[in-house]
Design an enzyme around this catalytic site. Structure first.
Site, short mmCIF file in Angstrom:
data_model
loop_
_atom_site.label_atom_id
_atom_site.label_comp_id
_atom_site.label_asym_id
_atom_site.label_seq_id
_atom_site.Cartn_x
_atom_site.Cartn_y
_atom_site.Cartn_z
N GLN A 164 -36.98 107.79 120.92
CA GLN A 164 -37.54 106.91 120.02
C GLN A 164 -38.46 105.88 120.58
OE1 GLN A 164 -35.16 103.53 117.99
NE2 GLN A 164 -35.03 104.86 116.21
N TYR B 257 -38.29 95.77 112.74
CA TYR B 257 -39.24 95.76 113.78
C TYR B 257 -40.44 95.84 113.22
CZ TYR B 257 -34.86 96.21 116.31
OH TYR B 257 -33.60 95.97 116.66
N GLY C 35 -24.03 107.59 114.04
CA GLY C 35 -24.28 106.79 115.09
C GLY C 35 -23.21 106.24 115.88
N ARG C 36 -22.21 105.38 115.17
CA ARG C 36 -21.16 104.93 116.11
C ARG C 36 -19.97 105.90 116.49
NH1 ARG C 36 -19.73 98.86 113.87
NH2 ARG C 36 -21.79 97.87 114.26
N ARG D 238 -38.66 106.86 111.46
CA ARG D 238 -37.35 106.31 111.03
C ARG D 238 -38.16 105.36 110.16
NH1 ARG D 238 -31.93 103.80 112.89
NH2 ARG D 238 -30.47 105.33 111.99
#
Length: 353
Positions: free
Chosen positions: A97, A173, A312-313, A220
């Site tokens: 990424q 971002y 993810g987690r 993304r």
């Protein structure tokens, strides 16, 4: 189609539809991927696809986040090459990424952004959280430099042995700041209409497709996302426009943060959520992300709402997550105190079945 159906992604054959989502772990003390990171990703190589943590395309691009890796020096490229070697030896597939934080840069610097609007947010530094600084608006003549940074990093990623790259266009971002009207008040070719606000993301994506070829670049996005104090007056129009523009490229996928699962955006709810919005405008592969478990992931795949689901987690504490999901086994839980920074504890020490 289920989580365990194989999938063709560009020229890659994935054994399942389980994607390891990008997650900042802050374990690169000098901005270089380490042997621990090679082991961390190797342990998780049974994912259909791994997407790494965000990696800075320049010193300025990731200045707000300590101990995160980059991909703009020879040393960083060598560090990532060790990671890709480890993942491939274990039979996995891995995208890097690419990341630019924009206005969420270090408080001691003057980061760049689409507009000189300070984010009402805190940024992580080596000595804790601090308010985000006032950014400087990018001059229109500087825009091409951003494209150049991402292109050069994409070349390094290719040479480091990655299977592809993902552009981080979410989570408040740089690209998200350009996309969303609350953080982009420009009046030139990169502001105003949704077509203008998507222009930078599109230019970078086009350049990276030129570097990588067909089906090796993902993007993304987070329609309706508010992380980093971004907001948009009409997320359906803005991100529908973005999805249509990206559809014209030969992308591997669009990776959607399903913000509707976090609640609170009536405009997106009215069209079925962020993933449904993108699915309606983007004809390629769609990856959905945000709080899925085995049942809800299978449901969205069976309905045709997405082609892959990223986790993810759950991958933090369950390096063998695909095996555990297939077996219906109990998932181990990670501790937040070990998410960011530190050593092997909470990073490399989780048991497999």
């Amino acid at each position: 189609m289920t989580l365990f159906s194989p999938c063709t992604l560009g020229s890659l054959e994935l054994p399942n539809r389980i994607v390891m989502a990008p997650m900042t772990r802050s374990r690169s003390p000098h901005g270089v991927a380490t042997a621990d990171q090679a082991e961390y990703y190797r342990q998780r190589a049974s994912a259909g696809l791994i997407v790494t943590e965000g990696s800075q395309v320049s010193v300025a691009g990731g200045g707000g986040y300590p101990f995160t890796p980059g991909i703009h020096t020879d040393e960083q490229q060598r560090g990532w090459a060790d990671v890709t070697d480890a993942v491939h030896a274990a039979g996995g597939r891995i995208f890097l990424q690419l990341w630019h934080v924009g206005r969420l840069g270090h408080p001691d610097a003057t980061p760049v952004a689409p507009s000189a609007i300070r984010a009402n947010a805190d940024v992580l530094t080596a000595d804790g959280m601090h308010p985000a600084p006032m950014p400087r608006a990018l001059d229109i003549d500087e825009i091409s430099g951003v494209v150049t940074e991402f292109t050069a990093s994409a070349v390094r990623a290719r040479d480091a042995g990655f299977d592809g790259v993902e552009i981080h266009g979410a989570n408040g971002y740089l690209f998200d700041q350009f996309l969303q009207s609350g953080s982009n008040t420009r009046t030139d070719a990169y502001g105003g209409t949704p077509e203008n606000r998507v222009r930078l993301l599109l230019a970078v994506a086009e350049s990276l497709v030129d570097v990588w070829g067909a089906g090796r670049v993902g993007v993304r996005i987070a329609p309706g996302g508010t992380l980093g104090d971004v907001s948009d007056a009409d997320p359906v129009e803005t991100f529908g426009t973005a999805a249509r523009a990206l559809d014209a490229l030969d992308l591997a996928y669009v990776h959607v943060v399903e913000t509707s699962r976090m609640g609170g955006n009536p405009a997106l709810d009215a069209v079925g959520g962020a993933t449904a919005l993108v699915r309606g405008e983007f004809t390629g592969t769609v990856v959905t992300n945000c709080g899925y478990d085995a049942a809800s992931a299978d449901a969205v795949l069976r309905s045709g709402g997405a082609d892959l689901v990223s986790f993810g987690r759950p991958f933090i504490a369950n390096p063998d997550l695909p095996e555990r999901l297939r077996a219906g086994a109990e998932l181990q839980r990670a501790h937040y105190s070990t998410f960011y920074g530190g050593g092997a504890e909470g990073y490399l020490d989780f048991a497999t079945l």
